[in-house]
Design an enzyme around this catalytic site. Structure first.
Site, PDB file in Angstrom:
ATOM      1  NE  ARG A  33      41.038  44.406  32.634  1.00  8.06           N
ATOM      2  CZ  ARG A  33      41.501  43.238  33.163  1.00  8.06           C
ATOM      3  NH1 ARG A  33      41.114  41.784  32.044  1.00  8.06           N
ATOM      4  NH2 ARG A  33      42.274  42.672  33.375  1.00  8.06           N
ATOM      5  NE  ARG A 108      45.656  30.981  40.231  1.00 11.90           N
ATOM      6  CZ  ARG A 108      44.646  31.384  39.315  1.00 11.90           C
ATOM      7  NH1 ARG A 108      43.743  30.602  38.836  1.00 11.90           N
ATOM      8  NH2 ARG A 108      45.125  31.924  37.927  1.00 11.90           N
ATOM      9  CG  ASP A 300      46.321  34.078  29.621  1.00  7.71           C
ATOM     10  OD1 ASP A 300      47.045  33.591  30.232  1.00  7.71           O
ATOM     11  OD2 ASP A 300      44.978  34.866  29.524  1.00  7.71           O
TER      12      ASP A 300
END
Length: 422
Positions: A33, A108, A300
């Site tokens: 980010r 994906r 995750d």
């Protein structure tokens, strides 16, 4: 490279905390980010403790190639890079660029993000065989803000990608979220980092508003990765006699996976925060008899928790796993198939919910664990060698996606393994 792990040699386990403080990798979630944001500033930024992993390197490479005016960018298997860079290039490209990925990446879906970017004025075409997956051809086109809607139940990374380009859109951006929001902590992390660089962001699980403006130049230090810490929590539950110290983990972290410290109390692990990071201690009297948790906000951690519960023989019901199907592999199917090789029957009893009685059934021989090009499969299953010595981890180098020194750290801790001749 496949490796055979013979388990752990008790004589090689460090006897003092000071002998082996684990230097975890920097948080790739934060780093990715920060990199995406500073690429939108004139001066960049001085980043310290940059993550050295495939995902972050893919973003660095994509930004570098964009700055050089390259017309073809390949992000490999890095899903975060594909999503963040698609939005970034839609806003910033000065010509025409194609962004591509691995064979798995070409399967994906990214249509939800592309559709919203096109609503904002982007011109994007599918350049491959699919009308919903990469590769994408992105043309220079003026974009402006406004109000858009997006399904938040598919991937929070779509929302983060839109958020980070929003200050560069005329009139800013309001994102109305439909369908519920998965992985809310990751969206909150994005908002927090954007504010650190001067953006004005208002965020909830229903709507996000970002004002038009400019990011500020500033230095930034990346904290270490709580997701990577989860594998050491798993090891701590399986080796009760040795405390483990993990460096540069913060108590009030913006990482959603810092929740691992609370979750692993169910496995008897207590987390003590120190000036160096955290100290993991074990208290068997606090181990839960059954685990029933929702991981919608920490997907995750799913592989680590599911594998640990099986190895500890703790029955469980773990829900909120819908996003696992569109990760590096279908992680729900992968967990069921590979835990079966260890003798554990795990069932998907409802949509995106896994259950097991965690009773181990006999196995005939040391199993070979398929990783499916998924780093978290390799790292979650490696500690299983403590319970099942001699297991094989296939394509072990896949850990470079997020934790390149994982095997080195296991070896220092006393794990014994060898490369399997192909």
């Amino acid at each position: 490279m496949d490796i055979i792990i013979d388990g752990i040699n008790p004589n090689d386990i460090p006897t003092k905390i000071s002998d082996l403080p684990i230097a975890l990798p920097a948080s790739k979630s934060i780093c990715n980010r920060v990199l995406t944001i500073i690429a939108q500033t004139d001066g960049g930024g001085d980043i310290t403790n940059v993550s050295d992993c495939d995902d972050t390197n893919a973003i660095i490479n994509a930004i570098t190639m964009h700055q050089k005016g390259e017309e073809y960018i390949n992000v490999g298997a890095a899903g975060t890079a594909m999503r963040f860079m698609t939005a970034f290039l839609a806003l910033r490209t000065k010509s025409t660029v194609t962004i591509d990925g691995s064979a798995r990446m070409r399967k994906r879906p990214i249509k939800e993000l592309v559709d919203v970017l096109c609503q904002l004025g982007a011109k994007i075409e599918y350049a491959g065989d699919s009308d919903s997956c990469p590769p994408l051809r992105i043309y220079r086109a003026p974009m402006q803000g406004g109000t858009v809607s997006i399904n938040g139940s598919i991937s929070s990374q779509y929302i983060s990608a839109l958020m980070m380009i929003a200050p560069g859109l005329r009139k800013g951006l309001t994102i109305d979220i439909t369908g519920g929001l998965v992985s809310l902590p990751y969206v909150e992390m994005t908002a927090k980092i954007m504010r650190d660089f001067g953006a004005q962001v208002w965020c909830s699980d229903k709507s996000i508003t970002i004002k038009e403006g400019e990011y500020l130049f500033r230095p930034y230090s990346i904290e270490n990765d709580w997701s990577a810490a989860s594998y050491w929590y798993e090891i701590r539950t399986l080796i009760p006699e040795v405390d483990i110290q993990l460096r540069n983990l913060q108590c009030n972290s913006c990482q959603g996976d810092s929740k691992v410290a609370e979750i692993f109390k169910l496995f008897g692990v207590e987390t003590e925060y120190t000036k160096e990071g955290v100290l993991l201690t074990y208290h068997p009297e606090t181990v839960a008899k059954r685990i029933d948790i929702d991981l919608k906000n920490q997907p995750d951690l799913a592989q680590t928790i599911v594998v640990t519960a099986c190895l500890k023989g703790i029955p469980f019901k773990i829900s909120g796993l819908s996003t696992l199907r569109i990760k590096e592999t279908d992680r729900i199917a992968a967990l069921i198939s590979q835990l079966g090789k260890l003798g554990y029957i795990v069932r998907e009893t409802e949509d995106a919910t896994l259950e097991s009685d965690s009773v181990r059934h006999p196995i005939d021989e040391a199993p070979s664990i398929e990783t499916f090009d998924d780093h978290r499969m390799a790292m979650a299953f490696a500690p299983a060698s403590i319970v099942v010595p001699g297991i094989t981890i296939e394509d072990a180098e896949v850990v470079s996606k997020s934790y390149p020194k994982f095997w080195d750290h296991l070896r220092l801790f006393g794990f014994r393994f060898s490369e399997l001749e192909q």
